[in-house]
Design a protein around this motif. Structure first.
Motif, PDB file in Angstrom:
ATOM      1  N   MET A   1       0.826  -0.947  -0.331  1.00 50.99           N
ATOM      2  CA  MET A   1      -0.040   0.040  -0.075  1.00 50.99           C
ATOM      3  C   MET A   1       0.951   1.773  -0.122  1.00 50.99           C
ATOM      4  SD  MET A   1      -2.659  -1.215   0.126  1.00 50.99           S
ATOM      5  CE  MET A   1      -3.661   0.577  -0.309  1.00 50.99           C
ATOM      6  N   LYS A   2       2.195   0.998   0.575  1.00 48.61           N
ATOM      7  CA  LYS A   2       2.808   2.521   0.468  1.00 48.61           C
ATOM      8  C   LYS A   2       3.399   2.471  -0.863  1.00 48.61           C
ATOM      9  CE  LYS A   2       4.877   2.335   5.227  1.00 48.61           C
ATOM     10  NZ  LYS A   2       6.575   2.515   6.037  1.00 48.61           N
ATOM     11  N   GLN A   3       3.167   1.347  -1.106  1.00 47.32           N
ATOM     12  CA  GLN A   3       4.247   1.302  -3.041  1.00 47.32           C
ATOM     13  C   GLN A   3       3.395   2.317  -3.877  1.00 47.32           C
ATOM     14  OE1 GLN A   3       5.776  -2.268  -3.637  1.00 47.32           O
ATOM     15  NE2 GLN A   3       7.437  -1.820  -1.966  1.00 47.32           N
ATOM     16  N   ALA A   4       2.189   1.625  -3.810  1.00 47.10           N
ATOM     17  CA  ALA A   4       1.236   1.922  -4.480  1.00 47.10           C
ATOM     18  C   ALA A   4       0.238   3.325  -4.286  1.00 47.10           C
ATOM     19  CB  ALA A   4      -0.508   1.316  -4.154  1.00 47.10           C
ATOM     20  N   ALA A   5       0.191   4.095  -3.188  1.00 48.36           N
ATOM     21  CA  ALA A   5       0.473   5.461  -2.855  1.00 48.36           C
ATOM     22  C   ALA A   5       1.785   6.300  -3.141  1.00 48.36           C
ATOM     23  CB  ALA A   5       0.283   5.638  -1.224  1.00 48.36           C
ATOM     24  N   ARG A   6       2.605   6.015  -3.235  1.00 52.49           N
ATOM     25  CA  ARG A   6       3.640   6.685  -4.025  1.00 52.49           C
ATOM     26  C   ARG A   6       3.611   6.856  -5.336  1.00 52.49           C
ATOM     27  NH1 ARG A   6       7.495  10.492  -2.602  1.00 52.49           N
ATOM     28  NH2 ARG A   6       9.068  10.422  -3.195  1.00 52.49           N
ATOM     29  N   ALA A   7       3.603   5.474  -5.626  1.00 53.35           N
ATOM     30  CA  ALA A   7       3.434   5.700  -7.798  1.00 53.35           C
ATOM     31  C   ALA A   7       1.969   6.442  -8.101  1.00 53.35           C
ATOM     32  CB  ALA A   7       3.172   4.014  -8.466  1.00 53.35           C
ATOM     33  N   ALA A   8       0.894   6.924  -7.455  1.00 54.98           N
ATOM     34  CA  ALA A   8      -0.225   7.415  -7.491  1.00 54.98           C
ATOM     35  C   ALA A   8       0.187   8.743  -7.635  1.00 54.98           C
ATOM     36  CB  ALA A   8      -1.234   7.105  -6.887  1.00 54.98           C
ATOM     37  N   ALA A   9       1.141   8.798  -6.577  1.00 50.41           N
ATOM     38  CA  ALA A   9       1.200  10.246  -6.198  1.00 50.41           C
ATOM     39  C   ALA A   9       2.029  10.908  -7.234  1.00 50.41           C
ATOM     40  CB  ALA A   9       2.456  10.813  -4.995  1.00 50.41           C
ATOM     41  N   GLU A  10       3.846  10.036  -7.671  1.00 46.50           N
ATOM     42  CA  GLU A  10       4.336  10.198  -8.951  1.00 46.50           C
ATOM     43  C   GLU A  10       4.199  10.526 -10.272  1.00 46.50           C
ATOM     44  OE1 GLU A  10       6.921   7.611  -8.061  1.00 46.50           O
ATOM     45  OE2 GLU A  10       8.031   7.998  -6.640  1.00 46.50           O
ATOM     46  N   ASP A  11       2.685   9.593 -10.180  1.00 47.97           N
ATOM     47  CA  ASP A  11       2.380   9.896 -12.260  1.00 47.97           C
ATOM     48  C   ASP A  11       0.887  10.414 -12.113  1.00 47.97           C
ATOM     49  OD1 ASP A  11       1.294   8.798 -14.148  1.00 47.97           O
ATOM     50  OD2 ASP A  11       0.052   8.103 -13.307  1.00 47.97           O
ATOM     51  N   ARG A  12       0.238  11.124 -10.951  1.00 47.21           N
ATOM     52  CA  ARG A  12      -0.709  12.057 -10.509  1.00 47.21           C
ATOM     53  C   ARG A  12      -1.323  13.468  -9.449  1.00 47.21           C
ATOM     54  NH1 ARG A  12      -3.157   6.765  -9.997  1.00 47.21           N
ATOM     55  NH2 ARG A  12      -4.792   7.568  -8.765  1.00 47.21           N
ATOM     56  N   PHE A  13      -0.060  13.161  -8.868  1.00 49.33           N
ATOM     57  CA  PHE A  13      -0.148  14.259  -7.961  1.00 49.33           C
ATOM     58  C   PHE A  13       0.306  15.050  -7.276  1.00 49.33           C
ATOM     59  CE2 PHE A  13      -2.127  10.434  -4.889  1.00 49.33           C
ATOM     60  CZ  PHE A  13      -3.339  10.020  -6.182  1.00 49.33           C
ATOM     61  N   GLY A  14       1.532  14.921  -8.719  1.00 50.16           N
ATOM     62  CA  GLY A  14       1.951  15.880  -7.975  1.00 50.16           C
ATOM     63  C   GLY A  14       1.912  17.895  -9.327  1.00 50.16           C
ATOM     64  N   PRO A  15       2.209  18.838  -8.920  1.00 53.34           N
ATOM     65  CA  PRO A  15       1.788  20.357  -9.646  1.00 53.34           C
ATOM     66  C   PRO A  15       1.519  19.982 -10.537  1.00 53.34           C
ATOM     67  CG  PRO A  15       3.578  20.926  -7.921  1.00 53.34           C
ATOM     68  CD  PRO A  15       3.867  19.359  -7.855  1.00 53.34           C
ATOM     69  N   ALA A  16       2.843  19.408 -12.031  1.00 51.64           N
ATOM     70  CA  ALA A  16       2.464  19.346 -13.657  1.00 51.64           C
ATOM     71  C   ALA A  16       1.507  18.373 -13.915  1.00 51.64           C
ATOM     72  CB  ALA A  16       3.856  18.849 -13.903  1.00 51.64           C
ATOM     73  N   ALA A  17       0.615  17.476 -13.059  1.00 44.98           N
ATOM     74  CA  ALA A  17       0.236  16.789 -13.595  1.00 44.98           C
ATOM     75  C   ALA A  17      -1.496  17.524 -13.052  1.00 44.98           C
ATOM     76  CB  ALA A  17       0.005  15.507 -12.741  1.00 44.98           C
ATOM     77  N   VAL A  18      -1.636  17.469 -11.853  1.00 43.20           N
ATOM     78  CA  VAL A  18      -3.053  17.921 -10.925  1.00 43.20           C
ATOM     79  C   VAL A  18      -3.522  19.490 -12.067  1.00 43.20           C
ATOM     80  CG1 VAL A  18      -2.963  17.322  -8.723  1.00 43.20           C
ATOM     81  CG2 VAL A  18      -2.405  19.481  -9.716  1.00 43.20           C
ATOM     82  N   VAL A  19      -2.639  20.224 -12.991  1.00 43.01           N
ATOM     83  CA  VAL A  19      -2.600  21.299 -13.101  1.00 43.01           C
ATOM     84  C   VAL A  19      -2.872  21.601 -15.045  1.00 43.01           C
ATOM     85  CG1 VAL A  19      -0.621  22.037 -13.971  1.00 43.01           C
ATOM     86  CG2 VAL A  19      -2.250  23.869 -12.661  1.00 43.01           C
ATOM     87  N   GLN A  20      -3.152  19.940 -15.069  1.00 44.47           N
ATOM     88  CA  GLN A  20      -3.150  19.812 -16.699  1.00 44.47           C
ATOM     89  C   GLN A  20      -4.264  20.656 -16.907  1.00 44.47           C
ATOM     90  OE1 GLN A  20      -2.037  15.917 -17.591  1.00 44.47           O
ATOM     91  NE2 GLN A  20       0.188  16.338 -18.007  1.00 44.47           N
ATOM     92  N   PRO A  21      -5.291  20.309 -16.393  1.00 43.75           N
ATOM     93  CA  PRO A  21      -7.079  20.821 -17.426  1.00 43.75           C
ATOM     94  C   PRO A  21      -7.079  22.305 -17.025  1.00 43.75           C
ATOM     95  CG  PRO A  21      -7.643  19.082 -15.288  1.00 43.75           C
ATOM     96  CD  PRO A  21      -5.837  19.058 -15.167  1.00 43.75           C
ATOM     97  N   LEU A  22      -6.419  22.591 -16.279  1.00 39.93           N
ATOM     98  CA  LEU A  22      -6.408  24.097 -16.176  1.00 39.93           C
ATOM     99  C   LEU A  22      -5.204  24.925 -17.296  1.00 39.93           C
ATOM    100  CD1 LEU A  22      -7.630  27.193 -15.027  1.00 39.93           C
ATOM    101  CD2 LEU A  22      -4.710  26.970 -13.641  1.00 39.93           C
ATOM    102  N   VAL A  23      -4.734  24.043 -18.182  1.00 34.80           N
ATOM    103  CA  VAL A  23      -4.059  24.679 -19.046  1.00 34.80           C
ATOM    104  C   VAL A  23      -4.012  24.484 -20.110  1.00 34.80           C
ATOM    105  CG1 VAL A  23      -1.368  23.841 -20.169  1.00 34.80           C
ATOM    106  CG2 VAL A  23      -1.682  23.867 -18.056  1.00 34.80           C
ATOM    107  N   LEU A  24      -5.292  23.214 -20.235  1.00 34.10           N
ATOM    108  CA  LEU A  24      -5.998  23.233 -21.555  1.00 34.10           C
ATOM    109  C   LEU A  24      -6.976  24.035 -21.344  1.00 34.10           C
ATOM    110  CD1 LEU A  24      -6.533  19.020 -21.367  1.00 34.10           C
ATOM    111  CD2 LEU A  24      -5.033  20.584 -23.127  1.00 34.10           C
TER     112      LEU A  24
END
Length: 383
Positions: free
Chosen positions: A346-369
């Motif tokens: 579960m630690k690895q799953a949470a960290r992988a999700a964070a690196e893939d989807r929860f960083g600033p560049a990822a979460v802001v993509q809808p606003l960039v569009l």
């Protein structure tokens, strides 16, 4: 594109607008700030709802900050877009006065009327009429409205929903750094000299509002009856007394009223599990709290309530339990305490999700569009 982040926000206590700004920078935008913090956090502002005689303090502070903001803004290059930070219900009005023809993005993370109801400060009457008017005026002044979940987009007035963009809360870069440092320290430890794993270490931090369900957490720990779980509770607020009353008295709970913001990421990263929210109110069913994004970035396993927005955002990266159910939370904690292989997974799953989807560049993509003219698709409403 030149973006000016504007307002009385304070990223040390509310990192949300800083995440958006960093995300826009990562997409190549020129981002500058015009910021004079108000000096009142969410709790302080909400307290004024229960103590109206304190409103003059807000108005005096606001007048001083607005004068300084206006003076600074006049000296800066003309922006293409204004981003008004979190708690900007009044700041957006000043932004509209100063930049009449410039598109304004309002980070409408919370509704004044919704927050007052969630914190049991207002359920109707004149106060709710006033708060709804504050929300409506803020929305009217904005060109684009940013919210954090699809449920919050659909809670907006129908006329405002089409110009709203969902940007998840995400986690700042320094939470990822704290998680990486904690992971490196664990990897460097010598198994031959280190003792066997101790109790499952669990952390919760927040303002102890009804949305967060802190009493559910301490009830769950009391139900474990010494099952090898140690809990750190950080913060204080409306439900503090109820949470303490429900807690076990065997020393398995450590209480910290306050931790400096700069120290919080490392403290959380030193725990096995980060807890999210467990409230049952309407707002609790519409949010994905910042602590699950931050806890994932810090490398913790996540346990939070099984609500539609959290299930959609976290998926298999968290253990989800029914809202307001201490027995279910106790069972989830017991399982991770007894199965360290599952805890690591579960630690690895949470960290992988964070690196893939929860960083600033990822979460802001809808606003960039949205800002580039490529409007993101609006998710369909569930039948």
């Amino acid at each position: 594109m030149r973006v000016l982040v504007f307002g009385t926000y304070d990223t040390s206590s509310h990192p949300r607008v800083g995440i958006i700004a960093d995300g826009l920078r990562s997409h190549g935008m020129d981002v500058e700030e015009c910021n004079v913090p108000l000096g009142l956090d969410t709790a302080g502002r909400v307290a004024m709802l229960a103590q109206p005689w304190r409103v003059p303090l807000l108005l005096l502070r606001l007048a001083d900050r607005w004068w300084r903001l206006a003076r600074t803004a006049r000296k800066m290059p003309r922006p293409d877009v204004i981003l008004v930070g979190y708690l900007g219900h009044f700041d957006v009005r000043l932004a509209r006065l100063l930049f009449r023809r410039t598109p304004i993005v309002l980070d409408h993370l919370i509704s004044a009327s919704d927050t007052a109801k969630d914190r049991r400060l207002s359920s109707g009457g004149l106060k709710q009429v006033l708060l709804r008017a504050i929300d409506a005026g803020a929305l009217k002044a904005a060109t684009v409205v940013v919210v954090d979940t699809e449920e919050h987009r659909l809670a907006l007035p129908e006329a405002d929903q089409e110009r709203a963009v969902v940007v998840p809360v995400g986690a700042p870069g320094y939470w990822f750094e704290a998680g990486a440092a904690a992971a490196a320290a664990r990897e460097a430890a010598d198994p031959a000299t280190d003792p066997a794993p101790g109790p499952l270490s669990v952390v919760f931090y927040g303002l102890f509002t009804p949305l967060q369900g802190a009493p559910v957490i301490t009830e769950a720990l009391a139900a474990l009856d010494g099952a090898g779980v140690e809990l750190t509770m950080i913060g204080r607020g409306q439900d503090s007394e109820a949470a303490r009353s429900a807690a076990p008295t065997d020393g398995s709970v450590r209480w910290l009223d306050w931790v400096p913001a700069a120290e919080l990421p490392a403290l959380v990263a030193g725990h096995d599990v980060c807890l999210g929210i467990f409230g049952t109110g309407p707002k609790a069913l519409r949010v994905v709290p910042n602590k699950v994004f931050q806890g994932a970035a810090a490398g913790c396993a996540l346990i939070t309530s099984d609500t539609e927005p959290q299930r959609r955002e976290l998926g298999d990266a968290a253990v989800l339990v029914p809202p307001g159910d201490p027995a279910a939370l106790a069972a989830a904690l017991r399982k991770l305490a007894e199965d360290r292989g599952e805890l690591d997974r579960m630690k690895q799953a949470a960290r992988a999700a964070a690196e893939d989807r929860f960083g600033p560049a990822a979460v802001v993509q809808p606003l960039v569009l949205q800002l580039s003219g490529e409007r993101p698709p609006v998710p369909p409403r569930n039948p």
